[in-house]
Motif scaffolding. Structure first.
Motif, short mmCIF file in Angstrom:
data_model
loop_
_atom_site.label_atom_id
_atom_site.label_comp_id
_atom_site.label_asym_id
_atom_site.label_seq_id
_atom_site.Cartn_x
_atom_site.Cartn_y
_atom_site.Cartn_z
N HIS A 111 0.84 -1.21 0.00
CA HIS A 111 0.00 0.00 0.00
C HIS A 111 0.87 1.25 0.00
O HIS A 111 0.58 2.23 -0.71
CB HIS A 111 -0.91 0.01 1.23
CG HIS A 111 -1.94 -1.07 1.24
ND1 HIS A 111 -2.19 -1.86 2.34
CD2 HIS A 111 -2.79 -1.50 0.26
CE1 HIS A 111 -3.14 -2.72 2.05
NE2 HIS A 111 -3.52 -2.53 0.79
N ARG A 112 1.91 1.24 0.81
CA ARG A 112 2.81 2.41 0.86
C ARG A 112 3.48 2.62 -0.50
O ARG A 112 3.61 3.75 -0.98
CB ARG A 112 3.86 2.21 1.95
CG ARG A 112 3.29 2.17 3.37
CD ARG A 112 4.38 2.32 4.41
NE ARG A 112 5.32 1.21 4.40
CZ ARG A 112 5.22 0.11 5.14
NH1 ARG A 112 4.17 -0.03 5.94
NH2 ARG A 112 6.14 -0.84 5.08
N ASP A 115 0.96 4.00 -3.04
CA ASP A 115 0.64 5.39 -2.73
C ASP A 115 1.74 6.32 -3.24
O ASP A 115 1.48 7.33 -3.91
CB ASP A 115 0.48 5.53 -1.21
CG ASP A 115 -0.23 6.80 -0.79
OD1 ASP A 115 -0.61 7.60 -1.66
OD2 ASP A 115 -0.40 7.01 0.43
N GLU A 119 1.50 9.08 -6.42
CA GLU A 119 1.71 10.50 -6.14
C GLU A 119 2.85 11.06 -6.96
O GLU A 119 2.77 12.17 -7.50
CB GLU A 119 1.97 10.68 -4.64
CG GLU A 119 1.79 12.09 -4.13
CD GLU A 119 0.36 12.59 -4.11
OE1 GLU A 119 0.16 13.74 -3.69
OE2 GLU A 119 -0.56 11.86 -4.52
N THR A 130 -0.80 13.49 -0.76
CA THR A 130 -0.87 12.50 0.32
C THR A 130 0.45 12.41 1.05
O THR A 130 1.48 12.90 0.58
CB THR A 130 -1.22 11.10 -0.22
OG1 THR A 130 -0.04 10.49 -0.78
CG2 THR A 130 -2.31 11.16 -1.27
N LYS A 132 1.92 9.64 1.46
CA LYS A 132 2.56 8.48 0.83
C LYS A 132 2.76 7.34 1.84
O LYS A 132 3.71 6.57 1.74
CB LYS A 132 3.91 8.88 0.20
CG LYS A 132 3.79 10.01 -0.80
CD LYS A 132 5.14 10.43 -1.35
CE LYS A 132 5.01 11.64 -2.27
NZ LYS A 132 6.33 12.10 -2.78
N GLY A 134 0.34 5.01 2.46
CA GLY A 134 -0.50 3.87 2.14
C GLY A 134 -1.93 3.95 2.62
O GLY A 134 -2.69 2.98 2.53
N SER A 241 -8.96 9.73 2.66
CA SER A 241 -9.72 8.60 2.12
C SER A 241 -10.79 8.08 3.07
O SER A 241 -11.31 6.99 2.87
CB SER A 241 -8.76 7.46 1.76
OG SER A 241 -7.83 7.89 0.79
#
Length: 431
Positions: A111-112, A115, A119, A130, A132, A134, A241
């Motif tokens: 996820h990280r 992200d 970006e 974000t 970043k 995740g 989110s």
């Protein structure tokens, strides 16, 4: 007595950490109900500075139960590091004072990575801003019904099937983005390695909170970010989110809406935001830079300088409505000390028309022009004041006009980062 929900009423960074800590002396339980470790809270207690991102602010107070609710997305590696960092400062964190919802969604390394990749590839115009970390991709997997949850770590035999379901989405996505493949065995190994550090805190949070509520315990619900970052009601798509509005306190903790009582909206005496997106009252001049310098407006977690501008009553009115805010906690009034004049945005002009609300579309939000009312500044200082009598008359006039414009009274006035420098007008727990 009422349970209390604390929410940011702007774009976050309003000083929620101090207010939650101040209120936690009267609370029995403090609950984080949404967001992740993209939210930074700074607490200053007797000169000691505590920087929190995931743990509830009540964790630094002995005798309080801290809870991470199911509405949070949890990075287990970060949780372990944050716990150890607090222990290094002499704060007791153990299974007696910290509970984590068994159905909380986990943030994984993939996820990280996703992200950060999105970006970086979005360019200056498309980047959301974000952290970043995740957060967004983890929430995507949650609503896509493929997330790994904390309780899954306690059942390793069934984890293989769940990781396969997760990768059935991420493998083609990563191929399309040019990212290297991730092995299911590696994900499981990482999770099994961190599991012993976080599983002891797993608990049936919904049941624990319901039992506490029925026993008359005072519950303090702590939100992250701010109302204008709400995924439905904020400056979409430049939002977080999750739902940051007060209603999320119920779903994000496993309690019904009847458990939510007084809603306290935290608001700065001016406006800031981090990252991209519309900001009608942003100042690009020496005044904006002076506010940022005096207010030390740098992100707790990211180190990014915050954009600064005058108080926007239109935005706060929007937050009062969408979160059902009962009262406000006004912070950082002292940063405006010494300004020859201060301004408040009372409405917008959109394509020549006067409006008193935030339009929903991104294009319209970009086009609105602030309509200001100018006030004379005040001599003297509001810093460290602990009663209304300590405030300059013009500063009181400024506060009263904010109340009138946004449609909510000021219940608390914070006059420094220190918890005792607070003027109490109405105790939210005694509503």
């Amino acid at each position: 007595m009422a349970n209390v929900v604390v929410v940011g009423a702007q774009w976050g960074d309003e000083g929620k950490g101090k207010i939650v800590d101040w209120l936690s002396t009267e609370a029995d339980v403090v609950v984080r109900f949404q967001g992740g470790h993209n939210a930074g809270h700074t607490l200053v207690i007797d000169g000691a500075v505590y920087k929190l991102a995931l743990l509830p602010s009540g964790i630094v107070r002995p005798g309080k139960l801290s809870v991470i609710g199911n509405g949070v997305v949890l990075d287990p590696w970060h949780l372990a590091k944050e716990i150890e960092a607090l222990r290094g400062q002499g704060v007791a964190v153990d299974t007696d004072n910290l509970k984590v919802a068994e159905n909380v969604t986990l943030i994984l390394p993939l996820h990280r990575e996703l992200d950060a990749h999105r970006e970086a590839g979005a360019g200056p115009e498309g980047a959301i801003g974000t952290t970043k970390r995740g957060i967004g991709p983890a929430y995507e997997d949650k609503v896509g019904r493929r997330a790994i949850r904390l309780s899954d770590l306690a059942e390793p035999a069934s984890l293989d099937v769940k990781i396969a379901r997760l990768l059935s989405h991420h493998e083609p996505l990563r191929r399309g983005l040019g990212l290297p493949a991730v092995a299911a065995a590696d994900i499981k190994a990482e999770l099994m390695e961190i599991a012993p550090a976080v599983l002891p805190y797993m608990a049936p949070v919904s049941t624990i909170l319901d039992t506490a509520r029925r026993a008359g315990k005072r519950i303090l619900f702590e939100g992250a970010q701010g109302a204008m970052l709400d995924v439905d009601h904020g400056t979409y798509p430049f939002v977080t989110s999750s739902n940051t509005a007060a209603g999320a306190a119920a779903t994000g903790s496993g309690l019904g809406p009847g458990a939510v009582g007084y809603v306290l909206g935290i608001v700065k005496a001016y406006t800031t935001r981090v990252g991209g997106g519309p900001f009608p009252t942003e100042l690009h001049d020496d005044t904006g830079r002076l506010i940022g310098t005096k207010g030390r407006e740098v992100g707790v977690n990211t180190g990014r300088p915050r954009r600064c501008g005058w108080f926007d009553a239109v935005l706060v009115r929007h937050a009062v409505r969408t979160s059902g805010i009962t009262g406000l906690a006004l912070t950082k009034l002292d940063i405006l000390d010494g300004f020859p004049e201060v301004k408040i945005c009372t409405g917008y002009r959109l394509d020549g028309e006067l409006i008193d609300r935030l339009p929903a579309s991104q294009a319209a939000q970009d086009r609105v022009e602030p309509i200001y009312e100018t006030f004379a500044g005040w001599e003297g200082t509001t810093a460290n004041a602990r009663s209304w009598a300590d405030l300059p008359a013009q500063a009181i006039k400024y506060v009263r006009y904010i109340e009138e414009l946004v449609g909510a009274p000021v219940s608390l006035l914070s006059t420094s980062p220190e918890r005792d420098d607070t003027i109490l007008v109405q105790n939210p727990f005694q509503d």
